[in-house]
Design a protein around this motif. Sequence first.
Motif, PDB file in Angstrom:
ATOM      1  N   GLY A  22       0.830  -1.191   0.000  1.00 50.35           N
ATOM      2  CA  GLY A  22       0.000   0.000   0.000  1.00 50.35           C
ATOM      3  C   GLY A  22       0.868   1.245   0.000  1.00 50.35           C
ATOM      4  O   GLY A  22       2.102   1.161   0.005  1.00 50.35           O
ATOM      5  N   PRO A  23       0.254   2.418  -0.012  1.00 54.12           N
ATOM      6  CA  PRO A  23       1.022   3.665  -0.033  1.00 54.12           C
ATOM      7  C   PRO A  23       1.863   3.836   1.232  1.00 54.12           C
ATOM      8  O   PRO A  23       1.487   3.370   2.309  1.00 54.12           O
ATOM      9  N   VAL A  24       2.978   4.519   1.076  1.00 57.12           N
ATOM     10  CA  VAL A  24       3.792   4.933   2.210  1.00 57.12           C
ATOM     11  C   VAL A  24       3.547   6.420   2.410  1.00 57.12           C
ATOM     12  O   VAL A  24       3.691   7.210   1.474  1.00 57.12           O
ATOM     13  N   TRP A  25       3.180   6.808   3.625  1.00 52.63           N
ATOM     14  CA  TRP A  25       2.781   8.189   3.878  1.00 52.63           C
ATOM     15  C   TRP A  25       3.930   8.982   4.494  1.00 52.63           C
ATOM     16  O   TRP A  25       4.537   8.551   5.477  1.00 52.63           O
ATOM     17  N   ARG A  26       4.204  10.134   3.905  1.00 50.33           N
ATOM     18  CA  ARG A  26       5.099  11.075   4.579  1.00 50.33           C
ATOM     19  C   ARG A  26       4.368  11.637   5.805  1.00 50.33           C
ATOM     20  O   ARG A  26       3.149  11.810   5.793  1.00 50.33           O
ATOM     21  N   GLN A  27       5.122  11.919   6.847  1.00 58.26           N
ATOM     22  CA  GLN A  27       4.539  12.398   8.097  1.00 58.26           C
ATOM     23  C   GLN A  27       4.978  13.832   8.379  1.00 58.26           C
ATOM     24  O   GLN A  27       6.019  14.290   7.905  1.00 58.26           O
ATOM     25  N   ARG A  28       4.190  14.528   9.166  1.00 59.41           N
ATOM     26  CA  ARG A  28       4.522  15.880   9.600  1.00 59.41           C
ATOM     27  C   ARG A  28       4.388  15.963  11.119  1.00 59.41           C
ATOM     28  O   ARG A  28       3.712  15.134  11.739  1.00 59.41           O
ATOM     29  N   GLN A  29       5.008  16.963  11.685  1.00 59.57           N
ATOM     30  CA  GLN A  29       4.854  17.221  13.105  1.00 59.57           C
ATOM     31  C   GLN A  29       3.555  17.979  13.351  1.00 59.57           C
ATOM     32  O   GLN A  29       3.073  18.723  12.477  1.00 59.57           O
ATOM     33  N   ILE A  30       2.994  17.824  14.527  1.00 63.05           N
ATOM     34  CA  ILE A  30       1.735  18.506  14.843  1.00 63.05           C
ATOM     35  C   ILE A  30       1.891  20.017  14.695  1.00 63.05           C
ATOM     36  O   ILE A  30       0.973  20.699  14.218  1.00 63.05           O
ATOM     37  N   ASN A  31       3.061  20.539  15.092  1.00 63.11           N
ATOM     38  CA  ASN A  31       3.243  21.993  15.010  1.00 63.11           C
ATOM     39  C   ASN A  31       3.392  22.506  13.581  1.00 63.11           C
ATOM     40  O   ASN A  31       3.469  23.713  13.360  1.00 63.11           O
ATOM     41  N   GLN A  32       3.437  21.603  12.595  1.00 63.96           N
ATOM     42  CA  GLN A  32       3.452  22.020  11.188  1.00 63.96           C
ATOM     43  C   GLN A  32       2.043  22.187  10.626  1.00 63.96           C
ATOM     44  O   GLN A  32       1.876  22.688   9.517  1.00 63.96           O
ATOM     45  N   ILE A  33       1.042  21.750  11.367  1.00 59.86           N
ATOM     46  CA  ILE A  33      -0.346  21.871  10.928  1.00 59.86           C
ATOM     47  C   ILE A  33      -0.884  23.222  11.374  1.00 59.86           C
ATOM     48  O   ILE A  33      -0.846  23.551  12.560  1.00 59.86           O
ATOM     49  N   ASP A  34      -1.384  24.019  10.425  1.00 56.59           N
ATOM     50  CA  ASP A  34      -1.914  25.332  10.806  1.00 56.59           C
ATOM     51  C   ASP A  34      -3.155  25.728  10.014  1.00 56.59           C
ATOM     52  O   ASP A  34      -3.626  26.861  10.136  1.00 56.59           O
ATOM     53  N   THR A  35      -3.683  24.825   9.201  1.00 53.53           N
ATOM     54  CA  THR A  35      -4.770  25.171   8.285  1.00 53.53           C
ATOM     55  C   THR A  35      -5.736  24.009   8.158  1.00 53.53           C
ATOM     56  O   THR A  35      -5.358  22.848   8.321  1.00 53.53           O
ATOM     57  N   ILE A  36      -6.999  24.329   7.861  1.00 55.88           N
ATOM     58  CA  ILE A  36      -8.016  23.329   7.547  1.00 55.88           C
ATOM     59  C   ILE A  36      -8.597  23.673   6.181  1.00 55.88           C
ATOM     60  O   ILE A  36      -8.987  24.822   5.941  1.00 55.88           O
ATOM     61  N   LEU A  37      -8.649  22.698   5.272  1.00 55.31           N
ATOM     62  CA  LEU A  37      -9.284  22.877   3.969  1.00 55.31           C
ATOM     63  C   LEU A  37     -10.506  21.973   3.883  1.00 55.31           C
ATOM     64  O   LEU A  37     -10.402  20.767   4.125  1.00 55.31           O
ATOM     65  N   VAL A  38     -11.634  22.548   3.523  1.00 53.48           N
ATOM     66  CA  VAL A  38     -12.890  21.800   3.390  1.00 53.48           C
ATOM     67  C   VAL A  38     -13.180  21.572   1.906  1.00 53.48           C
ATOM     68  O   VAL A  38     -13.110  22.513   1.101  1.00 53.48           O
ATOM     69  N   HIS A  39     -13.507  20.337   1.563  1.00 51.78           N
ATOM     70  CA  HIS A  39     -13.727  19.929   0.176  1.00 51.78           C
ATOM     71  C   HIS A  39     -15.129  19.334   0.019  1.00 51.78           C
ATOM     72  O   HIS A  39     -15.686  18.775   0.957  1.00 51.78           O
ATOM     73  N   ARG A  40     -15.649  19.424  -1.187  1.00 52.14           N
ATOM     74  CA  ARG A  40     -16.817  18.615  -1.538  1.00 52.14           C
ATOM     75  C   ARG A  40     -16.324  17.317  -2.148  1.00 52.14           C
ATOM     76  O   ARG A  40     -15.237  17.261  -2.737  1.00 52.14           O
ATOM     77  N   LEU A  41     -17.131  16.263  -2.033  1.00 52.65           N
ATOM     78  CA  LEU A  41     -16.724  14.983  -2.603  1.00 52.65           C
ATOM     79  C   LEU A  41     -17.948  14.156  -2.944  1.00 52.65           C
ATOM     80  O   LEU A  41     -18.712  13.782  -2.059  1.00 52.65           O
ATOM     81  N   ASP A  42     -18.131  13.887  -4.220  1.00 52.25           N
ATOM     82  CA  ASP A  42     -19.196  12.998  -4.678  1.00 52.25           C
ATOM     83  C   ASP A  42     -18.557  11.638  -4.964  1.00 52.25           C
ATOM     84  O   ASP A  42     -18.013  11.409  -6.042  1.00 52.25           O
ATOM     85  N   VAL A  43     -18.604  10.749  -3.962  1.00 49.47           N
ATOM     86  CA  VAL A  43     -17.933   9.452  -4.097  1.00 49.47           C
ATOM     87  C   VAL A  43     -18.536   8.641  -5.236  1.00 49.47           C
ATOM     88  O   VAL A  43     -17.821   7.958  -5.982  1.00 49.47           O
ATOM     89  N   LYS A  44     -19.844   8.717  -5.409  1.00 47.93           N
ATOM     90  CA  LYS A  44     -20.491   7.965  -6.491  1.00 47.93           C
ATOM     91  C   LYS A  44     -20.011   8.454  -7.851  1.00 47.93           C
ATOM     92  O   LYS A  44     -19.836   7.658  -8.781  1.00 47.93           O
ATOM     93  N   GLU A  45     -19.781   9.765  -7.973  1.00 49.22           N
ATOM     94  CA  GLU A  45     -19.275  10.310  -9.232  1.00 49.22           C
ATOM     95  C   GLU A  45     -17.867   9.799  -9.502  1.00 49.22           C
ATOM     96  O   GLU A  45     -17.516   9.477 -10.643  1.00 49.22           O
ATOM     97  N   VAL A  46     -17.039   9.707  -8.449  1.00 54.41           N
ATOM     98  CA  VAL A  46     -15.697   9.141  -8.609  1.00 54.41           C
ATOM     99  C   VAL A  46     -15.792   7.707  -9.099  1.00 54.41           C
ATOM    100  O   VAL A  46     -15.076   7.295 -10.024  1.00 54.41           O
ATOM    101  N   ALA A  47     -16.699   6.928  -8.501  1.00 56.71           N
ATOM    102  CA  ALA A  47     -16.859   5.524  -8.894  1.00 56.71           C
ATOM    103  C   ALA A  47     -17.303   5.408 -10.342  1.00 56.71           C
ATOM    104  O   ALA A  47     -16.772   4.591 -11.109  1.00 56.71           O
ATOM    105  N   GLU A  48     -18.255   6.240 -10.742  1.00 63.83           N
ATOM    106  CA  GLU A  48     -18.734   6.200 -12.120  1.00 63.83           C
ATOM    107  C   GLU A  48     -17.624   6.555 -13.094  1.00 63.83           C
ATOM    108  O   GLU A  48     -17.502   5.958 -14.174  1.00 63.83           O
ATOM    109  N   GLY A  49     -16.775   7.511 -12.729  1.00 62.17           N
ATOM    110  CA  GLY A  49     -15.668   7.904 -13.588  1.00 62.17           C
ATOM    111  C   GLY A  49     -14.651   6.791 -13.776  1.00 62.17           C
ATOM    112  O   GLY A  49     -13.941   6.754 -14.774  1.00 62.17           O
ATOM    113  N   LEU A  50     -14.599   5.873 -12.811  1.00 62.68           N
ATOM    114  CA  LEU A  50     -13.680   4.740 -12.893  1.00 62.68           C
ATOM    115  C   LEU A  50     -14.380   3.472 -13.370  1.00 62.68           C
ATOM    116  O   LEU A  50     -13.772   2.393 -13.359  1.00 62.68           O
ATOM    117  N   ASN A  51     -15.650   3.599 -13.775  1.00 60.57           N
ATOM    118  CA  ASN A  51     -16.457   2.437 -14.165  1.00 60.57           C
ATOM    119  C   ASN A  51     -16.477   1.385 -13.057  1.00 60.57           C
ATOM    120  O   ASN A  51     -16.387   0.181 -13.298  1.00 60.57           O
TER     121      ASN A  51
END
Length: 214
Positions: A22-51
């Motif tokens: 599986g993927p290997v994730w790069r890690q960050r320190q807690i003090n490097q986190i300073d922002t929150i980004l909110v996204h929309r996500l249509d999971v069914k649309e992603v699935a349809e795009g991948l057949n």
Amino acid sequence: MRISNRIKEAGEAMVNSTTLTGPVWRQRQINQIDTILVHRLDVKEVAEGLNAHILKVDIVALARLSRSLDAIANRLAYPLLILKSGTIEQGLSITAISPHGRKAWNGRAIGIAVEGDFREEEPTAWQIEALKWLLPRLFAAFCQPEVLYEDRKYPSLLGHGEAPGAHDGSKAPGRHGHCPGKYIDMQLFRTLCAQQAPPRIVAQDELAASGLII
């Protein structure tokens, strides 16, 4: 409110059946986190795009689909997903660096996806309640009111389309198509965070008690 820990299941869903890795994730320190980004996500649309076909929309299904998404290097993009039911699911630790924005934001921002296409539909009442609970606590635990990006100050809570360098022209601020979309009022949530964010230690304790994995 509880956060459903599905990190182990999401990790198993991302294992390649041929290489058994599986993927290997790069890690960050807690003090490097300073922002929150909110996204929309249509999971069914992603699935349809991948057949592909999904029986149930959740973060594990999204992790499984992500194995085929070259644009995000076959990785799960969002640590947190808020379902239409208002359930908050966690598929990655908060310190894992995930490809939910552009490179400049991935290392510093927590990515939250909300199920739905909010260019066309309103979030459910349960999703709004989940955001009202989650965002002030994440904000208090990890953020300052503003962050610096290329010598300019920005709010530390942003919709994906509001973050400079984190979107293309089709998602530019001021357009109805920008992420997460016109039916999620980011200014409302910024005001809520400013007014209702608990003290940092209290927020951290509440998130830990809710099940958040740092």
